[in-house]
Design a protein around this motif. Structure first.
Motif, PDB file in Angstrom:
ATOM      1  N   ARG A  51       0.827  -1.102  -0.020  1.00  0.00           N
ATOM      2  CA  ARG A  51       0.046  -0.077  -0.116  1.00  0.00           C
ATOM      3  C   ARG A  51       0.875   1.187  -0.111  1.00  0.00           C
ATOM      4  O   ARG A  51       1.941   1.437   0.757  1.00  0.00           O
ATOM      5  CB  ARG A  51      -1.055  -0.018   1.110  1.00  0.00           C
ATOM      6  CG  ARG A  51      -2.173  -1.040   1.058  1.00  0.00           C
ATOM      7  CD  ARG A  51      -2.472  -1.231   2.192  1.00  0.00           C
ATOM      8  NE  ARG A  51      -2.109  -2.485   3.008  1.00  0.00           N
ATOM      9  CZ  ARG A  51      -2.029  -2.852   4.152  1.00  0.00           C
ATOM     10  NH1 ARG A  51      -3.061  -2.350   4.950  1.00  0.00           N
ATOM     11  NH2 ARG A  51      -1.549  -4.003   4.797  1.00  0.00           N
ATOM     12  N   PRO A  89     -11.091   3.435   1.657  1.00  0.00           N
ATOM     13  CA  PRO A  89     -12.215   3.078   0.984  1.00  0.00           C
ATOM     14  C   PRO A  89     -13.095   1.915   0.962  1.00  0.00           C
ATOM     15  O   PRO A  89     -14.164   1.916   0.605  1.00  0.00           O
ATOM     16  CB  PRO A  89     -11.612   3.709  -0.319  1.00  0.00           C
ATOM     17  CG  PRO A  89     -10.615   4.343  -0.139  1.00  0.00           C
ATOM     18  CD  PRO A  89      -9.891   3.698   1.011  1.00  0.00           C
ATOM     19  N   TYR A  90     -12.289   0.814   1.289  1.00  0.00           N
ATOM     20  CA  TYR A  90     -12.883  -0.538   1.210  1.00  0.00           C
ATOM     21  C   TYR A  90     -13.278  -0.870   2.731  1.00  0.00           C
ATOM     22  O   TYR A  90     -13.625  -2.077   2.928  1.00  0.00           O
ATOM     23  CB  TYR A  90     -11.776  -1.444   0.490  1.00  0.00           C
ATOM     24  CG  TYR A  90     -11.105  -0.925  -0.515  1.00  0.00           C
ATOM     25  CD1 TYR A  90     -11.605  -0.996  -1.514  1.00  0.00           C
ATOM     26  CD2 TYR A  90      -9.878  -0.277  -0.409  1.00  0.00           C
ATOM     27  CE1 TYR A  90     -10.947  -0.458  -2.905  1.00  0.00           C
ATOM     28  CE2 TYR A  90      -9.200   0.130  -1.425  1.00  0.00           C
ATOM     29  CZ  TYR A  90      -9.726   0.013  -2.849  1.00  0.00           C
ATOM     30  OH  TYR A  90      -9.278   0.560  -4.024  1.00  0.00           O
ATOM     31  N   ASN A 147      -8.632  -7.903  -0.714  1.00  0.00           N
ATOM     32  CA  ASN A 147      -8.918  -8.491  -1.767  1.00  0.00           C
ATOM     33  C   ASN A 147      -9.704  -7.359  -2.770  1.00  0.00           C
ATOM     34  O   ASN A 147      -9.562  -7.425  -4.015  1.00  0.00           O
ATOM     35  CB  ASN A 147     -10.028  -9.490  -1.543  1.00  0.00           C
ATOM     36  CG  ASN A 147      -9.331 -10.685  -0.829  1.00  0.00           C
ATOM     37  OD1 ASN A 147      -8.065 -11.073  -0.921  1.00  0.00           O
ATOM     38  ND2 ASN A 147     -10.259 -11.272   0.056  1.00  0.00           N
ATOM     39  N   ASP A 148     -10.604  -6.469  -2.313  1.00  0.00           N
ATOM     40  CA  ASP A 148     -11.220  -5.411  -3.182  1.00  0.00           C
ATOM     41  C   ASP A 148      -9.949  -4.591  -3.597  1.00  0.00           C
ATOM     42  O   ASP A 148     -10.117  -4.181  -4.752  1.00  0.00           O
ATOM     43  CB  ASP A 148     -12.280  -4.504  -2.306  1.00  0.00           C
ATOM     44  CG  ASP A 148     -13.463  -5.577  -2.094  1.00  0.00           C
ATOM     45  OD1 ASP A 148     -13.616  -6.387  -2.771  1.00  0.00           O
ATOM     46  OD2 ASP A 148     -13.969  -4.938  -0.918  1.00  0.00           O
ATOM     47  N   TRP A 149      -9.105  -4.236  -2.803  1.00  0.00           N
ATOM     48  CA  TRP A 149      -7.946  -3.263  -3.138  1.00  0.00           C
ATOM     49  C   TRP A 149      -6.889  -3.861  -4.457  1.00  0.00           C
ATOM     50  O   TRP A 149      -6.674  -3.408  -5.114  1.00  0.00           O
ATOM     51  CB  TRP A 149      -7.169  -3.047  -1.968  1.00  0.00           C
ATOM     52  CG  TRP A 149      -5.862  -2.575  -2.317  1.00  0.00           C
ATOM     53  CD1 TRP A 149      -5.377  -1.114  -2.667  1.00  0.00           C
ATOM     54  CD2 TRP A 149      -4.512  -2.974  -2.169  1.00  0.00           C
ATOM     55  NE1 TRP A 149      -4.125  -0.964  -2.433  1.00  0.00           N
ATOM     56  CE2 TRP A 149      -3.488  -2.107  -2.293  1.00  0.00           C
ATOM     57  CE3 TRP A 149      -3.972  -4.572  -1.797  1.00  0.00           C
ATOM     58  CZ2 TRP A 149      -2.251  -2.442  -2.372  1.00  0.00           C
ATOM     59  CZ3 TRP A 149      -2.879  -4.752  -1.967  1.00  0.00           C
ATOM     60  CH2 TRP A 149      -1.905  -3.828  -2.054  1.00  0.00           C
ATOM     61  N   LEU A 209      -6.407   1.433   2.327  1.00  0.00           N
ATOM     62  CA  LEU A 209      -7.574   0.700   2.471  1.00  0.00           C
ATOM     63  C   LEU A 209      -8.767   1.321   2.994  1.00  0.00           C
ATOM     64  O   LEU A 209      -9.886   0.641   2.853  1.00  0.00           O
ATOM     65  CB  LEU A 209      -7.290  -0.394   3.389  1.00  0.00           C
ATOM     66  CG  LEU A 209      -6.176  -1.643   2.953  1.00  0.00           C
ATOM     67  CD1 LEU A 209      -6.237  -2.844   3.949  1.00  0.00           C
ATOM     68  CD2 LEU A 209      -6.609  -2.172   1.688  1.00  0.00           C
ATOM     69  N   ALA A 262     -10.978  -6.121   2.571  1.00  0.00           N
ATOM     70  CA  ALA A 262     -10.537  -4.920   1.953  1.00  0.00           C
ATOM     71  C   ALA A 262      -9.335  -5.092   1.086  1.00  0.00           C
ATOM     72  O   ALA A 262      -9.276  -4.664  -0.220  1.00  0.00           O
ATOM     73  CB  ALA A 262     -10.412  -3.797   2.997  1.00  0.00           C
ATOM     74  N   GLU A 280      -9.194  -3.485  -7.589  1.00  0.00           N
ATOM     75  CA  GLU A 280      -9.281  -2.040  -8.076  1.00  0.00           C
ATOM     76  C   GLU A 280      -7.642  -1.430  -8.688  1.00  0.00           C
ATOM     77  O   GLU A 280      -7.768  -0.888  -9.515  1.00  0.00           O
ATOM     78  CB  GLU A 280      -9.896  -1.156  -7.111  1.00  0.00           C
ATOM     79  CG  GLU A 280     -10.107   0.247  -7.656  1.00  0.00           C
ATOM     80  CD  GLU A 280     -10.980   1.004  -6.651  1.00  0.00           C
ATOM     81  OE1 GLU A 280     -10.768   2.239  -6.841  1.00  0.00           O
ATOM     82  OE2 GLU A 280     -11.939   0.398  -6.180  1.00  0.00           O
ATOM     83  N   LYS A 281      -6.713  -1.890  -7.664  1.00  0.00           N
ATOM     84  CA  LYS A 281      -5.589  -0.954  -7.875  1.00  0.00           C
ATOM     85  C   LYS A 281      -4.530  -2.013  -8.885  1.00  0.00           C
ATOM     86  O   LYS A 281      -3.896  -1.357  -9.474  1.00  0.00           O
ATOM     87  CB  LYS A 281      -4.907  -1.005  -6.612  1.00  0.00           C
ATOM     88  CG  LYS A 281      -3.477  -0.108  -6.749  1.00  0.00           C
ATOM     89  CD  LYS A 281      -2.742   0.222  -5.544  1.00  0.00           C
ATOM     90  CE  LYS A 281      -1.570   0.918  -5.741  1.00  0.00           C
ATOM     91  NZ  LYS A 281      -0.809   1.361  -4.637  1.00  0.00           N
TER      92      LYS A 281
END
Length: 371
Positions: A30, A38-39, A130-132, A36, A128, A135-136
């Protein structure tokens, strides 16, 4: 998904490999401590800022030993826009993915929600992460594939996260660590294996982890070098636990990848397990075959840190015993012990084995197509 194989660009290292590669251990990080947010639900923002993460290793603030490089990473891997090594996709592409002709890069995020005492927080942070990753990273570069990070100490919650991500082509494996509150063969972790088998996802067991126990079998070491050479010891204990507790017997389609602990120890571990099983097999009647049979059928190894004996025939003997089809190439980018794909294999490897080593084995294991 089809993997497009590309020619290596002109700025590639002078000693080039002909084929594209799969790098099965890439570490994204990160850019900021709040990346993190936003998630994560807002309640966790305040929790992290006022109470903290609360790891099992409560004395830890940052790495447990001084590292050879900042963040255990290469000094030349700092992104030009700032942030820690491994935090910039554009710089990762420029420094590693493009010049090394990486066709597949498997992301293994470290420093996540794994190893937190507060299981609700661990569950939230892992989701979070996993979502990150999507998206990134994976949504912006199709070469990159994510690992499902799970709150491993809460088996049912981890299984729920795996099932949530099942069928999502962004993910190719489930990520666990080698040091947990108990050895990974214990029944508290079985829901993880059940869900992974159901989803058709291998479990990747990465070296490190902080489950509250000393990181060697005889206590806390004095030096970082002791931890580095101890990775293989932790992996051996984990693998013995998985086999002897009957995980592979109970979950016959489960596949496991031992990540970042080498592989030269595999033959001797199998020999020792088989010898002990001949005398003590009555203690584990749930094992229907010699332990080595389960390992040969269910286990793969990433190559970093690549074994480097003085005589290359010794390396080839070990690999022949394990099987060329069981090795997955990895660099450990951006960490300081990065394995350069243009230098990692000595001369004398057949084209068939070379292609399998660098790419084919990973494509087959992770169910990715080659064009």
């Amino acid at each position: 998904m089809n993997i497009q194989l590309r020619e290596r660009p002109d700025q590639a290292p002078s000693v080039a490999i002909k084929t594209a590669i799969a790098d099965c251990d890439v570490h994204p990080s990160r850019a900021t401590p709040t990346e993190l947010y936003p998630y994560l639900a807002r309640r966790w923002h305040a929790h992290l800022e006022t109470i903290g993460a609360g790891p099992y290793h409560g004395m830890m603030i940052g790495p447990p030993y001084p590292k050879g490089q900042p963040n255990a990473s290469r000094r030349d891997a700092y992104p030009p826009e700032g942030g820690p090594q491994g935090s910039s996709l554009s710089f990762m592409q420029k420094q590693h993915l493009d010049p090394n002709n990486v066709a597949v890069g498997v992301l293994n995020p470290l420093g996540t929600g794994q190893g937190l005492r507060n299981q609700d927080l661990a569950i939230a942070v892992c989701a979070a992460i996993n979502d990150w990753q999507i998206e990134k990273w994976t949504s912006k570069d199709s070469r990159l594939k994510a690992s499902v990070v799970v709150a491993n100490e809460d088996g049912p919650a981890a299984a729920k996260e795996i099932r949530k991500r099942a069928g999502d082509k962004n993910f190719v494996q489930v990520l666990l660590l080698s040091r947990n509150t108990e050895p990974l063969g214990q029944r508290r972790y079985w829901p993880v294996y059940e869900a992974a088998e159901e989803a058709g996802l291998p479990i990747g067991i990465h070296a490190f982890g902080y489950g509250g126990n000393p990181i060697t079998a005889s206590g806390w070491p004095s030096y970082y070098i002791e931890e580095m050479v101890g990775h293989s010891q932790c992996q051996q204990a984990v693998l013995a636990s998985l086999v002897l507790e009957g995980v592979f017997e109970r979950f016959p389609k489960l596949k496991a990848v031992m990540i970042e602990a080498g592989f030269g120890w595999a033959p001797s571990l199998m020999w020792r397990l088989d010898r002990a099983w001949q005398r003590l097999g009555a203690e584990v009647p749930h094992l229907k075959r010699p332990p080595s049979d389960y390992i040969r059928e269910h286990v793969w190894w990433t190559t970093q840190p690549m074994e480097d004996p003085e005589r290359r025939d010794h390396l080839f003997e070990v690999i022949d015993w394990i099987g060329w089809d069981r090795l997955l190439f990895a660099t450990d980018y951006p960490h300081w012990d990065f394995d350069d794909p243009s230098r990692v294999l000595p001369a004398g490897v057949s084209e068939q084995n070379r292609d399998a080593f660098y790419l084919g084995n990973a494509l087959k294991l992770y169910g990715l197509a080659k064009t």
